[in-house]
Design an enzyme around this catalytic site. Structure first.
Site, PDB file in Angstrom:
ATOM      1  N   ARG A  46     -35.006  -6.981 -45.411  1.00  0.00           N
ATOM      2  CA  ARG A  46     -34.529  -8.182 -46.079  1.00  0.00           C
ATOM      3  C   ARG A  46     -34.034  -7.890 -47.500  1.00  0.00           C
ATOM      4  O   ARG A  46     -33.505  -8.732 -48.172  1.00  0.00           O
ATOM      5  CB  ARG A  46     -35.676  -9.182 -46.169  1.00  0.00           C
ATOM      6  CG  ARG A  46     -35.362 -10.457 -45.439  1.00  0.00           C
ATOM      7  CD  ARG A  46     -36.543 -11.346 -45.449  1.00  0.00           C
ATOM      8  NE  ARG A  46     -37.784 -10.540 -45.372  1.00  0.00           N
ATOM      9  CZ  ARG A  46     -38.992 -11.058 -45.395  1.00  0.00           C
ATOM     10  NH1 ARG A  46     -39.161 -12.334 -45.491  1.00  0.00           N
ATOM     11  NH2 ARG A  46     -40.072 -10.291 -45.317  1.00  0.00           N
ATOM     12  N   HIS A 178     -51.783   2.353 -31.124  1.00  0.00           N
ATOM     13  CA  HIS A 178     -51.535   3.733 -31.558  1.00  0.00           C
ATOM     14  C   HIS A 178     -52.728   4.664 -31.332  1.00  0.00           C
ATOM     15  O   HIS A 178     -52.586   5.869 -31.358  1.00  0.00           O
ATOM     16  CB  HIS A 178     -51.027   3.780 -33.005  1.00  0.00           C
ATOM     17  CG  HIS A 178     -52.084   3.581 -34.047  1.00  0.00           C
ATOM     18  ND1 HIS A 178     -52.546   2.356 -34.407  1.00  0.00           N
ATOM     19  CD2 HIS A 178     -52.764   4.466 -34.798  1.00  0.00           C
ATOM     20  CE1 HIS A 178     -53.468   2.495 -35.345  1.00  0.00           C
ATOM     21  NE2 HIS A 178     -53.620   3.768 -35.600  1.00  0.00           N
ATOM     22  N   LYS A 182     -53.508   9.291 -30.239  1.00  0.00           N
ATOM     23  CA  LYS A 182     -54.295  10.272 -30.997  1.00  0.00           C
ATOM     24  C   LYS A 182     -54.736  11.416 -30.096  1.00  0.00           C
ATOM     25  O   LYS A 182     -55.120  11.207 -28.941  1.00  0.00           O
ATOM     26  CB  LYS A 182     -55.518   9.600 -31.627  1.00  0.00           C
ATOM     27  CG  LYS A 182     -55.128   8.636 -32.741  1.00  0.00           C
ATOM     28  CD  LYS A 182     -56.329   8.154 -33.493  1.00  0.00           C
ATOM     29  CE  LYS A 182     -55.952   7.050 -34.473  1.00  0.00           C
ATOM     30  NZ  LYS A 182     -55.479   7.521 -35.760  1.00  0.00           N
ATOM     31  N   GLU A 216     -64.028   2.780 -42.198  1.00  0.00           N
ATOM     32  CA  GLU A 216     -62.997   3.125 -43.184  1.00  0.00           C
ATOM     33  C   GLU A 216     -63.597   2.970 -44.564  1.00  0.00           C
ATOM     34  O   GLU A 216     -64.291   1.976 -44.822  1.00  0.00           O
ATOM     35  CB  GLU A 216     -61.793   2.181 -43.049  1.00  0.00           C
ATOM     36  CG  GLU A 216     -61.055   2.352 -41.740  1.00  0.00           C
ATOM     37  CD  GLU A 216     -59.930   1.335 -41.541  1.00  0.00           C
ATOM     38  OE1 GLU A 216     -59.789   0.410 -42.362  1.00  0.00           O
ATOM     39  OE2 GLU A 216     -59.193   1.485 -40.555  1.00  0.00           O
ATOM     40  N   ASP A 235     -58.441  -7.102 -35.485  1.00  0.00           N
ATOM     41  CA  ASP A 235     -57.662  -5.990 -36.027  1.00  0.00           C
ATOM     42  C   ASP A 235     -58.007  -4.659 -35.350  1.00  0.00           C
ATOM     43  O   ASP A 235     -57.135  -3.827 -35.149  1.00  0.00           O
ATOM     44  CB  ASP A 235     -57.939  -5.904 -37.539  1.00  0.00           C
ATOM     45  CG  ASP A 235     -57.056  -4.893 -38.237  1.00  0.00           C
ATOM     46  OD1 ASP A 235     -55.825  -4.986 -38.056  1.00  0.00           O
ATOM     47  OD2 ASP A 235     -57.577  -4.014 -38.945  1.00  0.00           O
ATOM     48  N   HIS A 240     -57.987  -1.348 -30.470  1.00  0.00           N
ATOM     49  CA  HIS A 240     -58.238   0.098 -30.453  1.00  0.00           C
ATOM     50  C   HIS A 240     -59.587   0.475 -29.834  1.00  0.00           C
ATOM     51  O   HIS A 240     -59.675   1.366 -28.999  1.00  0.00           O
ATOM     52  CB  HIS A 240     -58.193   0.658 -31.876  1.00  0.00           C
ATOM     53  CG  HIS A 240     -56.939   0.313 -32.622  1.00  0.00           C
ATOM     54  ND1 HIS A 240     -55.713   0.272 -32.027  1.00  0.00           N
ATOM     55  CD2 HIS A 240     -56.722  -0.008 -33.926  1.00  0.00           C
ATOM     56  CE1 HIS A 240     -54.790  -0.052 -32.929  1.00  0.00           C
ATOM     57  NE2 HIS A 240     -55.388  -0.238 -34.083  1.00  0.00           N
ATOM     58  N   LYS A 340     -64.412  -2.099 -42.844  1.00  0.00           N
ATOM     59  CA  LYS A 340     -63.665  -1.596 -43.995  1.00  0.00           C
ATOM     60  C   LYS A 340     -64.651  -1.394 -45.134  1.00  0.00           C
ATOM     61  O   LYS A 340     -65.719  -1.994 -45.153  1.00  0.00           O
ATOM     62  CB  LYS A 340     -62.595  -2.603 -44.420  1.00  0.00           C
ATOM     63  CG  LYS A 340     -61.594  -2.884 -43.302  1.00  0.00           C
ATOM     64  CD  LYS A 340     -60.176  -2.696 -43.758  1.00  0.00           C
ATOM     65  CE  LYS A 340     -59.185  -2.906 -42.643  1.00  0.00           C
ATOM     66  NZ  LYS A 340     -58.450  -1.719 -42.265  1.00  0.00           N
TER      67      LYS A 340
END
Ligand code: BG6
Length: 496
Positions: A46, A178, A182, A216, A235, A240, A340
């Site tokens: 954009r 994704h 891995k 994380e 999330d 995952h 997290k």
């Protein structure tokens, strides 16, 4: 299947995912000589940027990621593939001008549209692409890669699926997770199905429980607006971690072919015991990070992060217990957790075997008798370890845990991120590492009751200090001997 040249159109090319994952992955494919001759990468954005500005931005993204490994000569070759397309995704001109660009002879007629944008825009972007004949397969294939989350819950996922199936066939849709790209994740399949000695033990008779932890140390960074509407369960867990669980627990598929693999994964998801609303608190736990210290640095709590409402109850930590009610796994608890701002960033699948009968050792001095564990380290350390009990050298009968290491990467073999493989699979038309809609659907069915209960309980959310291993959620465990493993190296619990 060979990779075929295509025009790879990236929606959201200036965004976070593109910066940290996609552009570096495309560059790695260039380094490896894997991008077919003629392949072009069109960045949609954009911002009113010139081609020069775009090239310098992409260069910056790659340099930030790979640092000293950056090679100017390879980048120049890569840059020749890059093209910036400025436009507003909400407006039809953006797509009609894209169609004219892609008609130019230097752009391959095969196209892959990568949607790394807000899920709320998926449907309208596809409608525009379709209206501008960009899905027309008369002169080449047209494929769409959809980033997670696919929907917000079961209803919205079904609505999205219904909408996109107006424009695309299932063969054209690549729903990406994704984690399936891995290295160690793919190695789970090889480890399980190419080694005969573990298969007889891989069931309820020998396995006590399974844990999957993705932690994380970093927080939500600049993704507050997205993350607050999502939370850790959507999330990471619904996508995952649930995928990792299916790979560890599924039956051997008849082949590596896409549908054979997906059929087995779906069977696992369908076998998961539904969690009733009344049972949510016994099966799931959520918490939010409070201020704390990570790697010696004081950091904010979630509520102090940018774009987070002061009364947010979004979870940054989620854990849950599942049962796969089939012949192989009945009664074996599967514990999944993610968070997290935890002590360390790591993803590990830990399989704990049952305790051996200890009768034999009853009159000895043995003080450390751990069960056997299989540890599948996904990141940062990629490893497969089997922990065994051995005798300590010396005159006394004492034991210690030793670990058989079946790591698959030699020190001179470089680890790559997950996206390289997946980006290439799209060019090959190989969908085995992408999700079929029923996988997404069943994963939502499992977590929906938890999400609904959490959404209705707005008064309180537990916290954990940033930099810790998360909240106290041991109530999820079935037995006292079960607890979260935090380390890849053997932990002595002195159990006898
Ligand atoms: C993404 C999540 O899908 O996966 C992020 O949206 C998370 O919140 C990331 O940090 C983890 O991926 P990786 O490959 O860095 O472990």
């Amino acid at each position: 299947m060979d990779a075929q040249a295509c025009s790879y159109v990236i929606f959201g090319a200036t965004g976070n995912l593109s910066r940290i994952k996609l552009m570096p992955a495309f560059y790695h494919l260039e380094v490896a000589g894997q991008l077919p001759e003629g392949t072009k990468i069109v960045g949609m954005g954009r911002r009113d940027w010139t081609q020069e500005k775009w090239l310098s931005e992409v260069k910056g993204m790659i340099q930030a990621k790979i640092k000293d490994a950056f090679d100017e000569t390879i980048f120049q070759k890569f840059a020749a593939r890059l093209h910036y397309h400025f436009g507003d995704l909400q407006k039809n001109e953006c797509y009609s001008s894209l169609a004219s660009t892609l008609e130019q002879p230097q752009f391959p007629k095969n196209s892959a549209f990568y949607l790394s944008i807000s899920p709320s825009d998926f449907g309208s972007v596809m409608e525009h692409l379709s209206n501008n004949q960009l899905f027309d397969e008369q002169h080449g294939w047209k494929r769409v890669v959809i980033e997670k989350p696919f929907g917000y819950d079961l209803d919205s996922a079904e609505a999205l699926q219904k909408r996109i199936s107006h424009y695309l066939t299932e063969e054209q849709i690549y729903r990406i997770d994704h984690y399936l790209g891995k290295g160690t994740v793919q190695n789970v399949l090889v480890f399980r199905f190419a080694n005969v000695m573990l298969e007889p033990l891989w069931n309820r008779n020998y396995i006590d429980h399974i844990q999957i932890t993705h932690s994380e140390s970093f927080g939500i960074e600049e993704r507050g607006a997205y993350y607050d509407g999502s939370g850790a369960m959507r999330d990471m867990l619904q996508s995952h971690l649930m995928q990792l669980l299916t790979l560890v627990t599924m039956e051997p598929p008849v082949s590596m072919e896409a549908d054979a693999l997906r059929d087995e994964k779906v069977k696992v998801l369908k076998s998961i015991r539904p969690i009733s609303k009344e049972a949510v608190h016994a099966h799931a736990y959520r918490a939010q990070y409070a201020p704390g210290t990570v790697n010696g640095e004081k950091v904010n709590g979630y509520l102090q992060e940018a774009n987070i409402p002061a009364d947010s109850i979004t979870e940054t930590y989620a854990s849950m217990k599942l049962y796969v009610d089939n012949w192989r796994w009945r009664g074996v608890p599967m514990y999944l957790r993610t968070g997290k701002r935890m002590k360390k960033s790591q993803s590990v699948i830990s399989i704990c075997f049952r305790h051996p009968p200890l009768q034999f050792f009853r009159d000895t001095d043995i003080h450390c008798m751990n069960p056997n564990w299989v540890q599948l380290g996904i990141q940062p350390e990629e490893c497969i370890r089997i922990e065994m009990t051995v005798k300590e050298p010396g005159l006394e009968m004492k034991t210690r845990t030793s670990s058989l290491d079946a790591s698959f990467r030699n020190s001179d073999e470089k680890a790559i991120d997950a996206y390289e493989d997946l980006l290439l699979d799209v060019l090959k038309g190989d969908r085995s590492l992408f999700l079929r809609f029923d996988e997404v659907e069943y994963a939502w069915k499992i977590v929906d009751p938890i999400l609904q209960t959490w959404a209705s309980e707005r008064d309180y959310v537990a916290t954990y200090p940033a930099g810790s291993w998360g909240p106290e959620d041991s109530r999820l465990f079935d037995k006292e001997s079960q607890k979260w493993r935090t380390s890849l190296t053997p932990e002595c619990n002195n159990a006898k």
